[in-house]
Motif scaffolding. Structure first.
Motif, mmCIF file in Angstrom:
data_model
loop_
_atom_site.group_PDB
_atom_site.id
_atom_site.type_symbol
_atom_site.label_atom_id
_atom_site.label_comp_id
_atom_site.label_asym_id
_atom_site.label_seq_id
_atom_site.Cartn_x
_atom_site.Cartn_y
_atom_site.Cartn_z
ATOM 1 N N ILE A 72 -43.419 2.030 15.498
ATOM 2 C CA ILE A 72 -43.825 0.953 16.393
ATOM 3 C C ILE A 72 -45.317 0.700 16.241
ATOM 4 O O ILE A 72 -46.076 1.577 15.822
ATOM 5 N N SER A 73 -45.751 -0.497 16.576
ATOM 6 C CA SER A 73 -47.150 -0.881 16.409
ATOM 7 C C SER A 73 -48.032 -0.225 17.464
ATOM 8 O O SER A 73 -47.536 0.211 18.515
ATOM 9 N N PRO A 74 -49.345 -0.154 17.229
ATOM 10 C CA PRO A 74 -50.256 0.358 18.241
ATOM 11 C C PRO A 74 -50.171 -0.416 19.559
ATOM 12 O O PRO A 74 -50.350 0.171 20.633
ATOM 13 N N VAL A 102 -59.179 3.881 26.237
ATOM 14 C CA VAL A 102 -60.311 3.153 25.651
ATOM 15 C C VAL A 102 -60.725 3.788 24.326
ATOM 16 O O VAL A 102 -60.878 3.108 23.306
ATOM 17 N N ALA A 103 -60.879 5.114 24.327
ATOM 18 C CA ALA A 103 -61.369 5.802 23.131
ATOM 19 C C ALA A 103 -60.348 5.778 22.000
ATOM 20 O O ALA A 103 -60.692 5.476 20.844
ATOM 21 N N LYS A 116 -57.943 0.421 17.072
ATOM 22 C CA LYS A 116 -58.457 -0.951 16.938
ATOM 23 C C LYS A 116 -57.567 -1.977 17.635
ATOM 24 O O LYS A 116 -57.457 -3.128 17.201
ATOM 25 N N VAL A 117 -56.926 -1.575 18.718
ATOM 26 C CA VAL A 117 -56.189 -2.525 19.544
ATOM 27 C C VAL A 117 -57.215 -3.359 20.313
ATOM 28 O O VAL A 117 -58.216 -2.822 20.787
ATOM 29 N N PRO A 118 -57.020 -4.685 20.436
ATOM 30 C CA PRO A 118 -58.020 -5.534 21.105
ATOM 31 C C PRO A 118 -58.393 -5.037 22.494
ATOM 32 O O PRO A 118 -57.533 -4.620 23.275
ATOM 33 N N ARG A 119 -59.674 -5.102 22.783
ATOM 34 C CA ARG A 119 -60.214 -4.583 24.038
ATOM 35 C C ARG A 119 -59.548 -5.225 25.264
ATOM 36 O O ARG A 119 -59.156 -4.533 26.212
ATOM 37 N N ASP A 120 -59.458 -6.554 25.272
ATOM 38 C CA ASP A 120 -58.899 -7.243 26.443
ATOM 39 C C ASP A 120 -57.454 -6.826 26.692
ATOM 40 O O ASP A 120 -57.032 -6.702 27.850
ATOM 41 N N PHE A 157 -60.849 10.275 14.221
ATOM 42 C CA PHE A 157 -61.439 10.999 15.335
ATOM 43 C C PHE A 157 -62.937 10.732 15.474
ATOM 44 O O PHE A 157 -63.490 10.824 16.573
ATOM 45 N N LYS A 158 -63.601 10.382 14.391
ATOM 46 C CA LYS A 158 -64.996 9.961 14.490
ATOM 47 C C LYS A 158 -65.109 8.687 15.314
ATOM 48 O O LYS A 158 -66.010 8.541 16.152
ATOM 49 N N SER A 159 -64.176 7.758 15.086
ATOM 50 C CA SER A 159 -64.171 6.514 15.851
ATOM 51 C C SER A 159 -63.865 6.772 17.324
ATOM 52 O O SER A 159 -64.487 6.184 18.219
#
Length: 230
Positions: A60-62, A103-104, A111-115, A164-166
């Motif tokens: 499944i997608s993120p 969030v993290a 990289k899922v959109p913030r909103d 994990f760096k991100s």
């Protein structure tokens, strides 16, 4: 008397579970009433959501993963966090992971959109802000070494070091911007802890900074406060 809500955050392998166990023991030794919980499997339904992620995560997608995670988050909020904070039966509620993990991991890691993510968080937790958040900061390479020595792995434990760096950078951004509110007083509620040290040293740093916050922000919180601080 208000219940103080405390969360522990950090990338996989930073030692959250160990430190929560030590912190719970420390609080109970002072005769405080403590509830410890985990966001992703703190209820039966949340645990089932986590199991589904393990089973179907690579299929499944993120975005879909985010829906599943926040379904579990909402159930935990409704059944554990909200009622216990309203009743104030416990002096402290200590939670392993909370909305900062979304969030993290989802915004900065996947990289899922913030909103999109923040809309889900708002629906899941109504932006209940912790009084204190201990961010156990550690180099991802060291964290992955620890993970590789564990028998049981979590959902994201097979990710590469760059992921994990991100995620770590996401937590660092939160640590620079997060604020807590207590009795209309705004303060820095994010406490960064060097999690690369041995567990006892990490625990000592946590309790030292915890005691400072109790003294500076939550004066007179409980009758046992002086016992802790002396």
């Amino acid at each position: 008397m208000d219940t103080i809500f405390i969360t522990f955050e950090g990338i996989d392998g930073c030692g959250k579970t160990t430190q929560i166990e030590l912190f719970e023991k420390y609080l109970k030794e002072q005769n405080f009433r403590v509830l410890t919980t985990r966001e992703y499997d703190g209820t039966e339904f949340a645990e089932k959501c986590q199991n589904l992620l393990h089973e179907y995560g690579d299929k499944i997608s993120p975005h879909t993963q985010a829906f599943l995670m926040n379904a579990g988050r909402r159930d935990h909020y409704e059944k554990v966090l909200k009622p216990n904070l309203e009743l104030s039966v416990f002096d402290f509620i200590v939670c392993e992971r909370y909305m900062d993990s979304a969030v993290a991991y989802q915004i900065h890691g996947q990289k899922v959109p913030r909103d999109f993510v923040y809309a889900l968080i708002l629906g899941a937790s109504e932006i209940l802000i912790p009084h204190m958040t201990f961010f156990l900061d550690i180099d991802p390479k060291l964290a992955l070494e620890r993970i590789n020595n564990q028998n049981q792995k979590d959902y994201f434990d097979n990710e590469k070091v760059e992921f994990f760096k991100s995620v770590r950078n996401g937590y660092k951004r939160l640590s620079n911007s997060s604020k807590g509110i207590y009795k209309n007083y705004t303060y820095d509620n994010y406490i960064t802890i060097d999690a690369s040290k041995n567990p006892n040293e990490v625990h000592k740093e946590i309790t030292t900074k915890f005691e400072y916050l109790l003294e500076s922000i939550f004066k007179g919180f409980a009758s046992n406060l002086k016992k802790i601080l002396n």
